[in-house]
Write a protein that holds these residues in place. Structure first.
Motif, PDB file in Angstrom:
ATOM      1  N   ALA A  91       0.821  -0.888   0.126  1.00 36.23           N
ATOM      2  CA  ALA A  91      -0.127  -0.036   0.388  1.00 36.23           C
ATOM      3  C   ALA A  91       0.666   1.556   0.241  1.00 36.23           C
ATOM      4  CB  ALA A  91      -0.927   0.265   1.098  1.00 36.23           C
ATOM      5  N   GLY A  92       1.641   0.868   0.869  1.00 32.63           N
ATOM      6  CA  GLY A  92       2.987   2.838   0.490  1.00 32.63           C
ATOM      7  C   GLY A  92       3.770   2.845  -0.624  1.00 32.63           C
ATOM      8  N   LEU A  93       3.828   1.674  -1.367  1.00 26.91           N
ATOM      9  CA  LEU A  93       4.535   1.407  -2.281  1.00 26.91           C
ATOM     10  C   LEU A  93       3.329   2.487  -3.585  1.00 26.91           C
ATOM     11  CD1 LEU A  93       7.074   0.833  -4.155  1.00 26.91           C
ATOM     12  CD2 LEU A  93       5.947  -1.463  -4.780  1.00 26.91           C
ATOM     13  N   ALA A  94       2.731   1.493  -3.706  1.00 24.05           N
ATOM     14  CA  ALA A  94       1.024   2.039  -3.935  1.00 24.05           C
ATOM     15  C   ALA A  94       1.263   3.937  -4.210  1.00 24.05           C
ATOM     16  CB  ALA A  94       0.030   1.513  -4.163  1.00 24.05           C
ATOM     17  N   LEU A  95       1.395   3.874  -2.754  1.00 31.13           N
ATOM     18  CA  LEU A  95       1.045   5.625  -2.748  1.00 31.13           C
ATOM     19  C   LEU A  95       2.600   6.260  -3.464  1.00 31.13           C
ATOM     20  CD1 LEU A  95      -0.423   5.246   0.335  1.00 31.13           C
ATOM     21  CD2 LEU A  95      -1.761   6.100  -1.199  1.00 31.13           C
TER      22      LEU A  95
END
Length: 465
Positions: free
Chosen positions: A316-320
């Motif tokens: 989720a952090g990588l996608a953000l």
């Protein structure tokens, strides 16, 4: 007499065979990660090829990643050369993952003033909790029932339910069983091994020796080699007798591959590479044909993604982060009046703060780096917006609108009408008309356009007007 000599030679044969063999030395100082795991596995393989009788893993670690730890343990368990793990120098520790490596080794040793333990798997978000007086303590903690018994009784005499989350219980039970299995394999204290996982207990070197967690306490490497001399270890079902006293020690220094892998698997470096990579591609799209930004950006992006895939990444952090960088890149192409850019910065900061899903020391991303990258991104956005505004205010110098006001020369004049002529504009021949008579080589100014016909006036009249 000959029979006695033969028996003596047979007895001394193991010592003679192994006495000529050296000892490999690997040194790990820091968290167990992909780079150190690769270094240890390759070091064991090199020792095997060199014919060493023993590999010593000198270690000082606060813990490490679960996947890296298990890959090192597999290399130790499948090694045809015995491995001795030595926690040194004084003041070092073998916490968390280091305890697992110590238990997995054929020989375990520590220097005075060192410690081991605290093997609770914190890398998956499990941290030891303070006991709640209203809750039954987990199995293995002080006050808990014996193995096989239920938790504490409530006021009504009923068993209190276990409120520990199911995922946490599964992870702790898996880690406890893993370490207990290693202890049973090496004949070490399995009960304390389970307590190290469930209660995060620790031991000093002397306490570990007294409780059969390690075999030796040695102040330095020569002392350890002298103590291990003559010890018999089991390696893949075969007995090996060590002759380590005075053996030649060959140290394996981390090579360029280990150093590069350690650099790109640093979360901060991986984030920086990915950011540079995406910005490089954005600048290439803004200026097609520049080549350098695209090449550098593609290389940095691939290196950053490779480093991140070896780490415990929160996707989720990588996608953000990717979404934020895309928004900031789109700000240069779309008239969003700063909304895309501002949203991109917010998404980038939020994603960077939650990118690495671990509490291990050395694997977090410093907030200072996140703030620096956010400020740099904001400055790039401001610079891009300012450049776009300055460009918008400049007069048009190309296309149809750029023809108005341009000065050119008359190439030829129509025979029947002196007000019709052909002019050369920016290397092109255009048909032109004028209310005043024109002559060849006369300088005129373009004042209008109707389709493919330009309206011109002689330059002297244009200046006078």
């Amino acid at each position: 007499m000959s029979a006695a000599i033969a028996l003596l030679l047979i007895a001394l044969l193991p010592r003679i065979a192994f006495g000529a063999a050296g000892v490999g030395l690997l040194t790990v100082d820091g968290a167990i990660g992909p780079a150190s795991a690769d270094y240890i596995a390759r070091g064991i393989a090199r020792s095997t090829e060199a014919g060493h009788q023993l590999v010593i893993l000198k270690m000082d670690t606060p813990g490490g990643l679960d996947t890296s730890m298990r890959s090192v343990i597999k290399a130790i368990l499948t090694s045809s050369v015995p491995v001795a793990t030595y926690v040194a120098p004084s003041g070092a520790r073998a916490a968390s993952a280091g305890t697992y490596l110590l238990y997995a080794s054929h020989v375990a040793a520590m220097a005075p003033g060192t410690n081991l333990g605290a093997a609770t798997p914190v890398e998956v978000g499990i941290a030891p909790q303070q006991p709640d007086p209203d809750k039954a303590p987990p199995r293995g903690e002080p006050g808990a029932g014996k193995k096989g018994e239920k938790g504490e009784k409530g006021e009504d005499g009923a068993d209190k339910p276990d409120t520990t989350p199911a995922l946490t219980r599964k992870q702790i039970n898996d880690a406890a069983a893993y370490l207990r299995g290693l202890a049973q394999m090496r004949g070490r204290n399995a009960e304390w091994a389970e307590r190290a996982v469930r209660e995060s207990v620790s031991l000093t070197a002397e306490e570990a020796l007294a409780q059969n967690v390690i075999e030796y306490v040695a102040p330095d490497l020569p002392s350890l080699l002298a103590q291990m001399d003559g010890r018999t270890v089991s390696v893949m079902g075969q007995e090996r007798r060590l002759a380590t006293k005075g053996a030649v020690v060959a140290e394996f220094i981390p090579d360029w591959r280990t150093n590069v892998l350690a650099a790109i698997t640093n979360p901060s470096v991986a984030l920086l590479l990915m950011t540079i990579g995406i910005y490089g591609l954005v600048f290439e799209f803004m200026n097609p044909g520049a080549v350098a930004p695209g090449v550098i950006g593609a290389i940095c992006l691939l290196l950053g993604l490779y480093g991140l895939q070896l780490l415990p990444v929160n996707y989720a952090g990588l996608a953000l982060i990717v979404l934020g960088l895309m928004f900031m890149g789109a700000e240069a192409f779309l008239p969003s009046f700063g909304i895309l850019g501002l949203g991109g910065i917010v998404a980038f900061v939020a994603g960077a703060l939650m990118l690495i899903d671990t509490e291990l020391p050395g694997y977090g991303i410093p907030p200072v780096l996140v703030g620096t990258l956010a400020v740099a991104s904001a400055l790039i956005l401001i610079g891009t917006a300012r450049l776009a505004l300055n460009t918008r205010r400049r007069p048009v110098t190309s296309g149809a609108a750029g023809l108005i006001g341009a000065v050119c020369k008359v190439e030829s004049v129509a025979d029947k009408n002196a007000g019709e002529a052909w002019v050369r504009v920016e290397g092109e021949i255009w048909q032109a008309v004028s209310k005043a008579p024109l002559s060849p080589a006369q300088v005129v100014r373009i004042v209008g356009r109707k389709g493919l016909i330009l309206e011109v006036v002689p330059l002297d009249k244009a200046q006078g007007a």
